[in-house]
Motif scaffolding. Structure first.
Motif, mmCIF file in Angstrom:
data_model
loop_
_atom_site.group_PDB
_atom_site.id
_atom_site.type_symbol
_atom_site.label_atom_id
_atom_site.label_comp_id
_atom_site.label_asym_id
_atom_site.label_seq_id
_atom_site.Cartn_x
_atom_site.Cartn_y
_atom_site.Cartn_z
ATOM 1 N N SER A 1 49.690 24.518 34.366
ATOM 2 C CA SER A 1 49.143 25.098 33.412
ATOM 3 C C SER A 1 50.198 26.385 32.852
ATOM 4 O O SER A 1 50.598 26.570 31.955
ATOM 5 C CB SER A 1 47.852 25.332 33.165
ATOM 6 O OG SER A 1 47.439 26.153 32.133
ATOM 7 N N GLU B 1 37.791 19.017 34.003
ATOM 8 C CA GLU B 1 37.637 20.290 34.690
ATOM 9 C C GLU B 1 36.364 20.768 35.015
ATOM 10 O O GLU B 1 35.287 20.616 34.264
ATOM 11 C CB GLU B 1 38.300 21.427 33.938
ATOM 12 C CG GLU B 1 39.677 21.558 33.628
ATOM 13 C CD GLU B 1 40.255 22.737 33.075
ATOM 14 O OE1 GLU B 1 40.701 23.461 33.711
ATOM 15 O OE2 GLU B 1 40.370 22.878 31.950
ATOM 16 N N LEU C 1 46.814 22.889 39.306
ATOM 17 C CA LEU C 1 46.667 22.483 37.947
ATOM 18 C C LEU C 1 47.072 23.918 37.605
ATOM 19 O O LEU C 1 47.417 24.188 36.529
ATOM 20 C CB LEU C 1 45.185 22.204 37.339
ATOM 21 C CG LEU C 1 45.396 21.530 35.880
ATOM 22 C CD1 LEU C 1 46.564 20.871 35.555
ATOM 23 C CD2 LEU C 1 44.074 21.222 35.565
ATOM 24 N N GLN D 1 46.558 24.323 28.889
ATOM 25 C CA GLN D 1 47.522 23.362 28.725
ATOM 26 C C GLN D 1 47.435 22.288 27.669
ATOM 27 O O GLN D 1 48.393 22.071 26.957
ATOM 28 C CB GLN D 1 47.704 22.458 30.145
ATOM 29 C CG GLN D 1 49.114 21.857 30.270
ATOM 30 C CD GLN D 1 48.857 20.991 31.582
ATOM 31 O OE1 GLN D 1 47.898 20.193 31.750
ATOM 32 N NE2 GLN D 1 49.970 21.073 32.316
ATOM 33 N N VAL E 1 41.783 25.774 32.103
ATOM 34 C CA VAL E 1 43.189 25.660 32.709
ATOM 35 C C VAL E 1 43.827 24.453 32.192
ATOM 36 O O VAL E 1 44.837 24.691 31.375
ATOM 37 C CB VAL E 1 43.288 25.711 34.371
ATOM 38 C CG1 VAL E 1 44.847 25.586 34.647
ATOM 39 C CG2 VAL E 1 42.622 27.025 34.815
ATOM 40 N N GLY E 2 43.428 23.488 32.177
ATOM 41 C CA GLY E 2 43.886 22.295 31.707
ATOM 42 C C GLY E 2 43.633 22.306 30.218
ATOM 43 O O GLY E 2 44.345 21.530 29.357
ATOM 44 N N ILE F 1 45.714 33.089 34.229
ATOM 45 C CA ILE F 1 45.354 31.675 34.701
ATOM 46 C C ILE F 1 44.458 31.866 36.099
ATOM 47 O O ILE F 1 45.000 32.504 37.009
ATOM 48 C CB ILE F 1 46.578 30.819 34.852
ATOM 49 C CG1 ILE F 1 47.219 30.735 33.419
ATOM 50 C CG2 ILE F 1 46.116 29.646 35.338
ATOM 51 C CD1 ILE F 1 48.129 29.755 33.398
ATOM 52 N N ALA G 1 42.827 31.559 31.059
ATOM 53 C CA ALA G 1 42.239 30.071 31.439
ATOM 54 C C ALA G 1 41.890 30.029 32.822
ATOM 55 O O ALA G 1 42.339 30.439 33.596
ATOM 56 C CB ALA G 1 43.855 29.218 31.286
ATOM 57 N N THR H 1 53.575 25.250 31.785
ATOM 58 C CA THR H 1 53.723 24.921 30.192
ATOM 59 C C THR H 1 53.384 26.072 29.209
ATOM 60 O O THR H 1 54.175 26.199 28.435
ATOM 61 C CB THR H 1 52.175 23.953 29.861
ATOM 62 O OG1 THR H 1 52.382 22.809 30.910
ATOM 63 C CG2 THR H 1 52.264 23.565 28.480
#
Ligand code: FAD
Length: 418
Positions: free
Chosen positions: A156, A110, A152, A130, A126-127, A146, A239, A159
């Protein structure tokens, strides 16, 4: 001990798995190495709260069924030990691997841009969020914001919601017009259209970006610029990630040329160095479908099956079209370069604030004067940020590429003198 591979593949994400499976019928001895415990890379990261899709499971089973593919999980590359030799380390020991051909499938990470409060506990990528959730982080009933850019954000958010979080806002920095134009082109890739419909969330806002994470010792809220207005939201987690940047460090250390921020490759996925190929997101961001087809082309080409490789070119062109549309739609707004204040930390390993970095002419000068990029992450986080903020190209890493045990480094004594 020195292991030998006809074909060594670094990275077992979609690209690396596809490369190994494409090369396997040749009978070559293939070594597939990854620093994660299980194959799958970023998109198919496994864990107690992960929901692995069927294609990922099937690819894993096919890999396990190939007796000429040797998998080394939890294994990192520590150094280049010779012209076609790498020093690697797993939790138990270090050893050398000599190879004839190599495919780099090291993926992307990222882009994290500094803003006031981004080092507060509760703020992640963000990832990153996740990955933490898939790994078992409980987020039940937590209020999550987020922010950043790209698809993504929605993945995310899905999830987080699936694991009981309350997603208050998904702040996409790209404009409404850019996102609408991108959405209008999605019927060209029907599975992506379906995915975006499934993932869509009514808390999604375009033209919105983070200004600051707020809190005293821990995240308590976030300040956003939302379509021209300032908005504050109370939350437990933020995130924030601004798209992806290719992991090129190992390729650079091996002497492969860059094309912009990615490893340069030709139509066979060959890098500028003979017998060294690259596929997937280390050659540019494009999603898992592009990574899969590039991996297959590289795998076929590396074992000399040029007809099978060539037959996949049209599929690669189709997914390259999707990648191009993505990067156009989610181009970063120049305003994001002014989020950091003089006291905002940029290098969080060595506590170097933005004010100490502005004014230097390049990465090397800034590093020598401030220790920026010299901490545990070796510039993997601040290097990308400074490249975006000031256009500084981080230099190729020097070994050891990550912290290593002394016994591992002693394996280098086994290499013949140059
Ligand atoms: C944090 C994160 C989360 C993502 N989540 C999603 C998602 O939910 N949905 C989606 O569509 N896309 C997601 N993506 C985008 C995703 O990366 C791609 O679509 C796809 O996974 C790319 O495949 P790849 O094989 O090129 O790389 P990756 O999947 O990134 O795989 C690269 C692998 O190489 C390993 N590696 C790298 N360097 C080394 C080294 N030196 N030594 C050993 N191993 C190494 C990495 O650990 C990784 O396992 C995510 C990206 C990131 C960065």
């Amino acid at each position: 001990m020195t292991e030998y591979a006809d074909l060594l593949i670094i990275g077992a994400g979609p690209a690396g798995m596809a490369a190994a499976l494409a090369a396997a019928p040749s009978g070559a001895r293939i070594v597939l190495l990854d620093d994660n415990p299980l194959p799958g890379g970023q998109i198919w990261r496994d864990g107690p709260q992960a929901n692995l899709p069927n294609p990922a499971r099937q690819m894993r089973e096919r890999l396990e069924a190939c007796s000429n593919i040797c998998r080394h999980s939890g294994t990192r590359v520590i150094a280049c030990a010779g012209p076609k030799q790498l020093l690697v380390e797993n939790p138990d020991h270090g050893w050398l691997i000599s190879y004839d051909k190599l495919i780099l499938c090291t993926g992307a990470r990222e882009l994290l841009l500094p803003f006031p409060g981004w080092t507060l506990p509760g703020v992640t990528g963000v990832g990153g969020l996740q990955a933490l959730i898939k790994g078992g982080l409980p987020v039940q009933d937590e209020r999550v914001v987020i922010a950043g850019s790209g698809p993504l954000l929605l993945a995310s958010a899905a999830t987080a919601k699936h694991n009981g979080a309350q997603v208050l806002r998904i702040a996409e920095q790209a404009s409404t017009v850019a996102v609408a134009r991108f959405a209008a082109r999605l019927p060209l890739w029907p599975n992506k259209l379906m995915q975006s419909v499934t993932l869509f969330d009514h808390h999604y806002r375009t033209g919105t970006h983070v200004l600051a994470a707020l809190g005293n010792g821990r995240l308590e809220g976030v300040r956003l610029q939302q379509q021209g207005k300032i908005v504050e939201l109370e939350c437990d987690r933020l995130a924030c990630g601004f798209g992806l940047i290719p992991n090129t460090q190992l390729g650079q250390a091996l002497g492969c040329d860059l094309d912009g921020q990615a490893l340069a490759v030709d139509t066979w996925q060959t890098s500028s160095r003979a017998d060294h190929f690259a596929a997937g997101e280390c050659t540019g961001f494009g999603g898992s479908e592009l990574a899969l087809v590039e991996g297959s082309i590289a795998g076929h080409a590396a074992v000399g099956d040029v007809d099978s490789a060539r037959a996949l070119w049209p599929r690669r062109t189709r997914w390259q079209g999707f990648a191009n549309a993505l990067s156009k739609a989610f181009t970063l707004d120049p305003q994001l370069k002014s989020l950091a204040q003089p006291d905002t930390l940029v290098c969080r390993c060595e506590d170097v604030p933005y004010g100490l970095l502005a004014g230097h002419v390049d990465w090397r000068g800034a590093k020598l004067a401030s220790r920026c990029g010299m901490g545990a992450c070796q510039g993997r986080v601040c290097g990308g940020a400074l490249q975006h903020l000031f256009g500084w190209q981080p230099s190729a890493p020097r070994p050891p590429f990550s912290p290593a045990r002394i016994e591992t480094l002693l394996c280098l004594d086994d290499t013949p003198p140059a």
